[in-house]
Design a protein around this motif. Sequence first.
Motif, mmCIF file in Angstrom:
data_model
loop_
_atom_site.group_PDB
_atom_site.id
_atom_site.type_symbol
_atom_site.label_atom_id
_atom_site.label_comp_id
_atom_site.label_asym_id
_atom_site.label_seq_id
_atom_site.Cartn_x
_atom_site.Cartn_y
_atom_site.Cartn_z
ATOM 1 N N MET A 159 33.405 0.508 22.624
ATOM 2 C CA MET A 159 33.975 1.462 21.685
ATOM 3 C C MET A 159 33.321 1.298 20.302
ATOM 4 O O MET A 159 33.119 0.179 19.843
ATOM 5 N N PRO A 160 32.997 2.424 19.665
ATOM 6 C CA PRO A 160 32.411 2.338 18.321
ATOM 7 C C PRO A 160 33.466 1.944 17.288
ATOM 8 O O PRO A 160 34.666 1.992 17.566
ATOM 9 N N ASN A 161 33.031 1.571 16.102
ATOM 10 C CA ASN A 161 33.966 1.255 15.019
ATOM 11 C C ASN A 161 34.701 2.502 14.544
ATOM 12 O O ASN A 161 35.829 2.422 14.097
ATOM 13 N N SER A 162 34.052 3.640 14.634
ATOM 14 C CA SER A 162 34.620 4.891 14.144
ATOM 15 C C SER A 162 35.233 5.705 15.284
ATOM 16 O O SER A 162 34.547 6.043 16.258
ATOM 17 N N GLU A 203 25.150 12.240 20.674
ATOM 18 C CA GLU A 203 25.238 10.948 20.009
ATOM 19 C C GLU A 203 24.854 11.123 18.537
ATOM 20 O O GLU A 203 23.814 11.693 18.220
ATOM 21 N N VAL A 204 25.720 10.681 17.651
ATOM 22 C CA VAL A 204 25.517 10.824 16.213
ATOM 23 C C VAL A 204 25.527 9.439 15.589
ATOM 24 O O VAL A 204 26.245 8.549 16.055
ATOM 25 N N SER A 205 24.769 9.271 14.527
ATOM 26 C CA SER A 205 24.736 7.957 13.871
ATOM 27 C C SER A 205 26.075 7.675 13.191
ATOM 28 O O SER A 205 26.748 8.590 12.710
ATOM 29 N N ALA A 206 26.428 6.416 13.154
ATOM 30 C CA ALA A 206 27.677 6.006 12.500
ATOM 31 C C ALA A 206 27.654 6.412 11.029
ATOM 32 O O ALA A 206 28.676 6.841 10.486
ATOM 33 N N PHE A 212 33.567 8.357 18.170
ATOM 34 C CA PHE A 212 33.995 8.398 19.566
ATOM 35 C C PHE A 212 34.351 9.824 19.984
ATOM 36 O O PHE A 212 33.903 10.307 21.026
ATOM 37 N N LEU A 213 35.151 10.516 19.159
ATOM 38 C CA LEU A 213 35.573 11.875 19.501
ATOM 39 C C LEU A 213 34.417 12.863 19.480
ATOM 40 O O LEU A 213 34.322 13.727 20.361
ATOM 41 N N VAL A 214 33.542 12.756 18.486
ATOM 42 C CA VAL A 214 32.390 13.664 18.416
ATOM 43 C C VAL A 214 31.557 13.530 19.688
ATOM 44 O O VAL A 214 31.179 14.527 20.315
ATOM 45 N N GLU A 215 31.298 12.296 20.086
ATOM 46 C CA GLU A 215 30.483 12.082 21.281
ATOM 47 C C GLU A 215 31.232 12.484 22.555
ATOM 48 O O GLU A 215 30.641 13.041 23.480
ATOM 49 N N LEU A 216 32.538 12.245 22.587
ATOM 50 C CA LEU A 216 33.348 12.621 23.749
ATOM 51 C C LEU A 216 33.388 14.136 23.921
ATOM 52 O O LEU A 216 33.159 14.653 25.014
ATOM 53 N N TRP A 217 33.680 14.863 22.832
ATOM 54 C CA TRP A 217 33.872 16.314 22.917
ATOM 55 C C TRP A 217 32.571 17.093 22.985
ATOM 56 O O TRP A 217 32.543 18.199 23.537
#
Length: 122
Positions: free
Chosen positions: A78-81, A94-97, A85-90
């Motif tokens: 799981m990412p820190n943010s 993949e976006v940079s933190a 997580f939601l951006v990548e899930l929906w």
Amino acid sequence: MLFIMYEILNVAFIVFHTVLILFNLFGWIWKRTRRWNLLTLAATAFSWFILGIWYGFGYCPSTDWHWQVRRELGYSDMPNSYIKFLVELWTGIEVSAYTVDLWTGILFGLAMLASLYVNMNE
């Protein structure tokens, strides 16, 4: 049976957190929800900045509980943010933190300003 409960909780957290984030961003638009929006934005700010003193900047109890559920399901990456997580899930993108954190801060700040403005000018 326990696995099914954790799967249900996993989905419930995803739905709850998504709805809360959307409400934080747009709840100021409708007159009936403006006070609630300001309250949820204040609670989010309290969590990120006050609880964050002890648990780390940007801390969210809901994220913490959701990550515990996901660990029980066998997830460990799981990412820190939670937003990341939601951006990548929906979207599957993949976006940079850094990008996610930057836009989270900008959009949260704009939503807070809009909510304060409409609540003070009613």
